[in-house]
Enzyme design. Structure first.
Site, PDB file in Angstrom:
ATOM      1  N   SER A   1      -5.973  -2.653  -2.939  1.00 42.24           N
ATOM      2  CA  SER A   1      -5.129  -1.945  -3.907  1.00 42.24           C
ATOM      3  C   SER A   1      -4.257  -2.790  -4.817  1.00 42.24           C
ATOM      4  O   SER A   1      -3.679  -2.258  -5.760  1.00 42.24           O
ATOM      5  CB  SER A   1      -4.243  -0.940  -3.193  1.00 42.24           C
ATOM      6  OG  SER A   1      -4.985   0.221  -2.932  1.00 42.24           O
TER       7      SER A   1
ATOM      8  N   LYS B   1       6.001  -0.924  -7.025  1.00 44.63           N
ATOM      9  CA  LYS B   1       5.189   0.248  -6.651  1.00 44.63           C
ATOM     10  C   LYS B   1       6.068   1.247  -5.895  1.00 44.63           C
ATOM     11  O   LYS B   1       6.915   0.831  -5.083  1.00 44.63           O
ATOM     12  CB  LYS B   1       4.037  -0.230  -5.757  1.00 44.63           C
ATOM     13  CG  LYS B   1       3.017   0.837  -5.389  1.00 44.63           C
ATOM     14  CD  LYS B   1       1.921   0.226  -4.512  1.00 44.63           C
ATOM     15  CE  LYS B   1       0.787   1.193  -4.226  1.00 44.63           C
ATOM     16  NZ  LYS B   1      -0.292   0.564  -3.418  1.00 44.63           N
TER      17      LYS B   1
ATOM     18  N   SER C   1      -4.968   1.420  -5.403  1.00 44.71           N
ATOM     19  CA  SER C   1      -3.924   2.406  -5.588  1.00 44.71           C
ATOM     20  C   SER C   1      -2.723   1.903  -6.387  1.00 44.71           C
ATOM     21  O   SER C   1      -1.939   2.704  -6.873  1.00 44.71           O
ATOM     22  CB  SER C   1      -3.446   2.902  -4.227  1.00 44.71           C
ATOM     23  OG  SER C   1      -2.804   1.851  -3.515  1.00 44.71           O
TER      24      SER C   1
HETATM   25  N1  GLN Z   1      -9.043   2.101  -2.214  1.00 47.24           N
HETATM   26  C1  GLN Z   1      -8.856   1.873  -0.806  1.00 47.24           C
HETATM   27  C2  GLN Z   1      -8.483   3.168  -0.150  1.00 47.24           C
HETATM   28  O1  GLN Z   1      -8.579   4.139  -0.794  1.00 47.24           O
HETATM   29  C3  GLN Z   1      -7.781   0.850  -0.607  1.00 47.24           C
HETATM   30  C4  GLN Z   1      -6.419   1.381  -0.775  1.00 47.24           C
HETATM   31  C5  GLN Z   1      -5.358   0.382  -0.597  1.00 47.24           C
HETATM   32  O2  GLN Z   1      -5.608  -0.828  -0.581  1.00 47.24           O
HETATM   33  N2  GLN Z   1      -4.154   0.875  -0.412  1.00 47.24           N
HETATM   34  O3  GLN Z   1      -8.128   3.237   0.986  1.00 47.24           O
END
Ligand code: GLN
Length: 486
Positions: free
Chosen positions: A178, A79, A154
């Site tokens: 994420s 990532k 994400s």
């Molecule tokens: N979807 C969640 C957010 O928008 C989690 C994001 C993540 O785990 N980085 O914060």
């Protein structure tokens, strides 16, 4: 069976027997990226030249008869939130679009030391804020199972790349789901270990008390391999846990007779798709047949998790993102009028809408006069959520629940409704607030042909047990063997 459909542990055997070379594997993956990524956009940067040279080194090691690690010569991706020496690391943000780190994050360093071949950096939501990878400053990643659907987020680029055979594994980050949520939506395995199990050094910070790296792989055994390489104490991260790393490959063996599995009733509420609920219940039955004891449990504060998360996470994000001021690194506007103008316009032009929304929210909940009402209160509720898990783990060994309330949704469907988007992480967030390990595993398909995922959540540092349960489930089902036809 095409090479790109194989798992790491299968490729390792082939490499050892010299049935295939690392160069061949790397070329196969690069050819996939070349052919598919113009549509999928799972990558921000592809490092073909570096990858081929690392593959050549791996092949040399293999032919010299050197001792191999299970990752020697295996092409993987990362990532774009992990710093990679001399390779752009953007965090999918305009503010870091030209940032080239002078060092490797600990995760990347350990993967390289284990002989992995890094083929590129995966797309993501800007600063890992999002659930759909639509918040990237570069491109929207498509779901390999259906190009009009989001891949989750994400770490959507990581999950899409592994599902599409553009890399054999990726490492993502999970602050509120994420890794697990995109893994569920793309039909692959995604694991969030215990907070502190993997070093955060060189992993760009979003919400420091929640952020944790984790593997995205085709099956559970591969997750055990990657975790074994990247887990462990790191003097460069004071929150990393100083406990020995078990041999996770041993954990993925054996049976689950007598294992007590709890199904939390708060995870089967309105808004959870019937197909998702049914798939998880079927999985529970399958585990019962293997000798597990399944019972209903209750995590009564689950309904407060999303609200709590969006106070804690935004508070920490507003503080972490203060460093992007145009002075030390990253984007800076041309010809500012004065210092304040430089700060303001740099941040205005550099950050996307979701990141700005969170900085404002986080600054608000931390401000004098509101701190007690919001931030302090959220920290208290976080303790209640953690206590819920402690109580449940007195009576069961593991929790089984849906990863995401629905399969992948349409591109654009929730983009303009942040609250709807936030709710897609309702089942992954509690695990981060409590710091516990969780793993998402494919457990079915919707009528539309979209993957469905379930998660096991374990006690602190019970990675071995959730891996074992996951491997056992994969031994009796074949959802993880399906791949999209691309
Ligand atoms: N979807 C969640 C957010 O928008 C989690 C994001 C993540 O785990 N980085 O914060």
């Amino acid at each position: 069976m095409k090479l790109y459909n194989l798992c790491i542990h299968e490729l390792h055997e082939k490499l050892k027997k010299k049935e295939v070379s690392s160069i061949e594997l790397t070329e196969a993956v690069l050819e996939r990226i070349e052919r598919l990524d113009e549509t999928l956009h799972a990558f921000i940067t592809v490092t073909a030249e570096d990858a081929l040279s690392a593959a050549k080194d791996a092949d040399a090691r293999i032919s010299s008869g050197d001792e191999l690690t299970p990752l020697t010569g295996i092409p993987i991706s990362i990532k774009d939130i992990f710093c990679t020496k001399d390779i752009p690391t953007t965090c999918a943000s305009g503010i870091l679009k030209d940032f080239i780190p002078p060092y490797d994050s600990t995760v990347v360093k350990r993967l390289k030391e284990a002989g992995a071949v890094i083929v590129g950096k995966n797309n993501m939501d800007e600063f890992a804020m999002g659930s759909s990878t639509e918040n990237s400053a570069f491109n929207i990643t498509k779901n390999p199972w259906s190009p009009d659907k989001i891949p989750g987020g994400s770490s959507g680029g990581s999950a899409a790349a592994v599902a599409a055979g553009e890399s054999f594994a990726s490492v993502g980050t999970d602050t509120g789901g994420s890794v697990r949520q995109p893994a569920a939506l793309c039909g692959v395995v995604g694991m969030k270990p215990t907070y502190g199990r993997i070093s955060r050094y060189g992993m760009i910070a979003f919400a420091s008390s929640l952020d944790q790296a984790g593997p995205v792989t085709k099956d559970v055994k591969d997750a055990a391999i990657i975790l074994g390489v990247i887990a462990g104490h790191d003097p460069l991260d004071s929150t990393s846990i100083n406990k020995p790393v078990p041999n996770y490959l041993e954990s993925v063996q054996g049976d689950i007779k007598g294992l007590k599995i709890g199904i939390p009733k708060e995870y089967f509420i309105e808004g959870v798709g019937k197909e998702v609920a049914d798939a998880v219940k079927d999985a529970a039955l399958a585990m019962e047949k293997e000798g597990a004891v399944v019972k209903e449990v209750s995590l009564p504060h689950t309904e407060y998790a999303v609200a709590t998360y969006y106070v804690v996470a935004t508070a920490e994000a507003s503080s972490n993102l203060a460093r992007y001021d145009g002075v030390k690194y990253g984007y800076r506007i041309d010809e500012p009028n004065d210092l304040m103008d430089m700060y303001c316009r740099t941040r205005d032009e550099g950050f996307g809408a979701e990141v700005k929304r969170r900085i404002m929210l986080g600054t608000y909940v931390l401000s004098a006069g509101y701190y007690d009402a919001y931030y302090k209160k959220a920290c208290e509720v976080r303790t209640l959520i953690r206590n819920d898990f402690d109580e449940v783990f007195k009576v069961v060994d593991l929790i089984l629940a849906p990863t995401s309330p629905t399969p992948a949704f349409g591109i654009g469907e929730k983009k303009n409704d942040p609250l709807q988007m936030y709710l897609s992480d309702i089942f992954t967030i509690p695990c981060n607030l409590a710091g516990l390990p969780g793993i998402s595993i494919p457990c079915g398909f919707s009528e539309e042909g979209l993957p469905i995922g379930m998660q096991f959540i374990g006690r602190s540092l019970a990675e071995d047990l959730i891996l074992k349960a996951g491997a056992c489930y994969q031994g009796i089902t074949d959802w993880h063997l399906m791949s999209p036809s691309l």
